[in-house]
Enzyme design. Structure first.
Site, short mmCIF file in Angstrom:
data_model
loop_
_atom_site.label_atom_id
_atom_site.label_comp_id
_atom_site.label_asym_id
_atom_site.label_seq_id
_atom_site.Cartn_x
_atom_site.Cartn_y
_atom_site.Cartn_z
N ASP A 102 0.88 -1.16 0.00
CA ASP A 102 0.00 0.00 0.00
C ASP A 102 0.93 1.22 0.00
OD1 ASP A 102 -1.58 2.20 0.67
OD2 ASP A 102 -2.99 0.97 1.82
N ASN A 130 2.94 5.89 -10.31
CA ASN A 130 1.71 5.86 -11.11
C ASN A 130 0.46 5.59 -10.27
OD1 ASN A 130 0.00 5.21 -13.63
ND2 ASN A 130 0.01 3.26 -12.50
N TYR A 201 -8.87 15.61 -5.80
CA TYR A 201 -8.06 15.00 -6.86
C TYR A 201 -7.24 16.03 -7.64
CZ TYR A 201 -6.84 12.08 -10.89
OH TYR A 201 -6.15 11.40 -11.88
N LYS A 205 -3.07 16.45 -7.69
CA LYS A 205 -2.27 16.30 -8.90
C LYS A 205 -1.50 17.58 -9.22
CE LYS A 205 -3.24 11.98 -9.97
NZ LYS A 205 -2.20 10.95 -9.95
N VAL A 234 -8.06 7.81 -20.28
CA VAL A 234 -8.05 6.36 -20.50
C VAL A 234 -9.18 5.71 -19.71
CG1 VAL A 234 -6.60 4.30 -20.49
CG2 VAL A 234 -5.53 6.55 -20.65
N THR A 236 -10.41 3.34 -17.52
CA THR A 236 -9.84 2.38 -16.56
C THR A 236 -10.79 2.27 -15.37
OG1 THR A 236 -8.68 4.11 -15.35
CG2 THR A 236 -7.46 3.06 -17.15
N1 LIG Z 1 -7.23 6.97 -16.60
C1 LIG Z 1 -7.14 8.28 -16.85
O1 LIG Z 1 -7.84 8.84 -17.75
C2 LIG Z 1 -6.20 9.13 -16.06
C3 LIG Z 1 -6.13 10.50 -16.37
C4 LIG Z 1 -5.25 11.29 -15.67
C5 LIG Z 1 -4.43 10.74 -14.71
N2 LIG Z 1 -4.53 9.39 -14.41
C6 LIG Z 1 -3.63 8.85 -13.38
O2 LIG Z 1 -3.00 7.69 -13.91
C7 LIG Z 1 -2.64 6.82 -12.83
C8 LIG Z 1 -3.11 5.41 -13.15
O3 LIG Z 1 -4.52 5.40 -13.15
P1 LIG Z 1 -5.40 4.35 -13.99
O4 LIG Z 1 -6.40 5.15 -14.72
O5 LIG Z 1 -4.54 3.42 -14.71
O6 LIG Z 1 -6.19 3.64 -12.79
P2 LIG Z 1 -6.42 2.12 -12.37
O7 LIG Z 1 -6.60 1.28 -13.57
O8 LIG Z 1 -7.49 2.15 -11.35
O9 LIG Z 1 -5.02 1.73 -11.71
C9 LIG Z 1 -4.62 2.31 -10.50
C10 LIG Z 1 -3.47 1.49 -9.96
O10 LIG Z 1 -3.03 2.11 -8.72
C11 LIG Z 1 -3.00 1.12 -7.71
N3 LIG Z 1 -3.26 1.69 -6.40
C12 LIG Z 1 -4.30 2.47 -6.03
N4 LIG Z 1 -4.21 2.75 -4.73
C13 LIG Z 1 -3.10 2.15 -4.27
C14 LIG Z 1 -2.48 2.06 -3.00
N5 LIG Z 1 -2.98 2.66 -1.92
N6 LIG Z 1 -1.34 1.35 -2.90
C15 LIG Z 1 -0.80 0.72 -3.97
N7 LIG Z 1 -1.34 0.77 -5.19
C16 LIG Z 1 -2.48 1.47 -5.34
C17 LIG Z 1 -4.06 0.12 -8.12
O11 LIG Z 1 -3.81 -1.17 -7.58
P3 LIG Z 1 -4.53 -1.80 -6.28
O12 LIG Z 1 -5.90 -1.17 -6.18
O13 LIG Z 1 -4.52 -3.25 -6.58
O14 LIG Z 1 -3.62 -1.41 -5.16
C18 LIG Z 1 -3.89 0.08 -9.63
O15 LIG Z 1 -2.87 -0.84 -9.99
C19 LIG Z 1 -3.26 7.43 -11.58
O16 LIG Z 1 -2.28 8.15 -10.87
C20 LIG Z 1 -4.32 8.37 -12.13
O17 LIG Z 1 -4.60 9.41 -11.24
C21 LIG Z 1 -5.39 8.58 -15.08
#
Ligand SMILES: NC(=O)c1ccc[n+]([C@@H]2O[C@H](COP(=O)([O-])OP(=O)(O)OC[C@H]3O[C@@H](n4cnc5c(N)ncnc54)[C@H](OP(=O)(O)O)[C@@H]3O)[C@@H](O)[C@H]2O)c1
Length: 304
Positions: A102, A130, A201, A205, A234, A236
Site C-alpha cells: 500500500d 503511477n 483529486y 495532482k 483512459v 480504466t
Molecule cells: N485513466 C485516466 O484517464 C487518467 C487520467 C489522468 C491521470 N490518471 C492517473 O493515472 C494513474 C493510473 O490510473 P489508472 O487510470 O490506470 O487507474 P487504475 O486502472 O485504477 O489503476 C490504479 C493502480 O493504482 C493502484 N493503487 C491504487 N491505490 C493504491 C495504493 N494505496 N497502494 C498501492 N497501489 C495502489 C491500483 O492497484 P490496487 O488497487 O490493486 O492497489 C492500480 O494498480 C493514476 O495516478 C491516475 O490518477 C489517469
C-alpha cells in the site's frame, strides 16, 4: 454535475503539437517494438499501480524495451501475477519482482526499497509513481473527510514515500553508470483544470507538479531527471464510474506506456521539472526543445 459543465483545458491536450497531431494510441516514435533506439537494456524500472490500467501498459512497454528488470507494485497480487506472465511472454530475459504494497504505508515502502536493493544489486534507473486514486467529484461541502484526505495519501504521500525510499538508489545508479536516471510522476490534466468537484483529486495532482519541479531542483545535479505526465484520458477502473468524464476517455493505455518509455530513453535532461501530456507528439516536442527551455515552459506559474 451536468457533463456539459465539465471542461478540460484544450491547450493542455494539444499544446506544442496542434490538435491535428494529438495522439490517442501508441505510434512508432514512442514504441520500442518499432524504434530500436527506445530499447533500454540493462535498466531496472519500478512502477507503482502496475497491476492494471496505465501502470500495466507501462510495464509491458518496458518489456518491449528489453529492460533488465521490472518491479511491479500494487495491493492486488493476482493482477501483478498476470502482468508478470505478460512480461515473460514479451521479454523472457527480463527479471520481474512483485511487491504487494500500500503506497501510503511508510514501513511497507521502506521494506520494499530494501528488498529491491538486494534483488537488483542496488540498481534502479526509473521510478514511475503511477498509483493513484479518485473519489466522487463532489463539491467540497458534500465530500467525506476520510475520502478527501485519502486522495492526498495515495496521490501525494505515496509518491513522497517512494521518492524518499528510492532516490538514493536512483542517484547511486546515475553516479555508478554515468547515466541519467528518472522519476516519472503520473499527474493529470486535472492538475490544470478548474471544475467544481476537484478540490481533492485536482489539487493533489497540482501538488504533484510542484513536487516534481522541486525534486528536479534538489536531485537534477545528481543525475536524476524528474518529469510529471498526464497519461491521457483512459477508460480504466479509476475513470469508468464518472459519467461526465466519459467524453474525455479517448486514449489507450499503451499511449502512456510508450510515452514514458520515450521519456527515459536517451538523454532528455531538458524535460526535467516539466509537465508533459502523453497526447503530445514526441517528435514535435523535441523540435520545440529550445523554445521550451529558453522560455522555461511547461511549469506551473502565476500569470501577472
Ligand atoms: N485513466 C485516466 O484517464 C487518467 C487520467 C489522468 C491521470 N490518471 C492517473 O493515472 C494513474 C493510473 O490510473 P489508472 O487510470 O490506470 O487507474 P487504475 O486502472 O485504477 O489503476 C490504479 C493502480 O493504482 C493502484 N493503487 C491504487 N491505490 C493504491 C495504493 N494505496 N497502494 C498501492 N497501489 C495502489 C491500483 O492497484 P490496487 O488497487 O490493486 O492497489 C492500480 O494498480 C493514476 O495516478 C491516475 O490518477 C489517469
Amino acid at each position: 454535475m451536468d457533463p456539459s459543465e465539465f471542461s478540460l483545458p484544450s491547450e493542455s491536450i494539444t499544446a506544442f503539437t496542434g490538435p491535428e497531431h494529438a495522439h490517442h494510441d501508441i505510434y512508432p516514435s514512442i514504441s520500442a517494438s518499432h524504434t530500436p533506439s527506445l530499447r533500454q537494456p540493462g535498466k531496472v524500472v519500478l512502477i507503482t499501480g502496475a497491476g492494471r490500467g496505465c501502470g500495466r501498459a507501462m510495464a509491458l512497454q518496458y518489456a518491449h524495451a528489453g529492460v533488465a528488470g521490472i518491479i511491479l507494485v500494487s495491493r492486488t497480487l493476482p493482477q501483478l501475477e498476470e502482468v508478470e506472465s505478460q512480461i515473460r511472454s514479451i521479454s523472457p530475459e527480463t527479471k520481474v519482482s512483485k511487491h504487494v504494497v500500500d503506497v501510503t504505508n511508510a514501513q511497507s515502502v521502506f521494506d520494499c526499497a530494501k528488498a529491491v536493493e538486494q534483488d537488483f544489486g542496488g540498481r534502479l534507473d526509473v521510478l514511475v509513481n503511477n498509483a493513484g486514486t479518485i473519489y466522487a467529484l463532489a463539491p467540497l461541502r458534500d465530500t467525506k473527510p476520510e475520502e478527501w484526505w485519502h486522495t492526498y495519501e495515495v496521490n501525494i504521500k505515496g509518491p513522497y514515500l517512494f521518492l524518499k525510499a528510492f532516490l538514493p538508489l536512483l542517484s547511486g545508479t546515475a553516479e555508478k553508470f554515468k547515466t541519467l536516471t528518472h522519476v516519472v510522476n503520473i499527474s493529470s490534466i486535472g492538475a490544470l483544470s478548474i471544475n467544481p468537484g476537484g478540490t481533492a483529486y485536482f489539487t493533489s495532482k497540482l501538488a504533484l507538479l510542484r513536487l516534481t519541479e522541486l525534486v528536479e531542483l534538489e536531485e537534477g545535479a545528481k543525475g536524476v531527471v524528474s518529469v510529471a505526465v498526464h497519461p491521457g484520458g483512459v477508460a480504466t477502473e479509476l475513470t469508468l464510474p464518472f459519467e461526465n468524464l466519459k467524453q474525455f476517455m479517448t486514449d489507450t493505455p499503451e499511449l502512456s506506456g510508450g510515452f514514458v518509455v520515450w521519456i527515459t530513453a536517451g538523454e532528455k535532461k531538458w524535460l526535467g521539472g516539466r509537465y508533459l501530456s502523453a497526447t503530445w507528439d514526441a517528435d514535435r516536442l523535441e523540435e520545440r526543445k529550445q523554445e521550451i527551455v529558453e522560455g522555461d515552459k511547461l511549469k506551473v506559474k502565476l500569470a501577472v
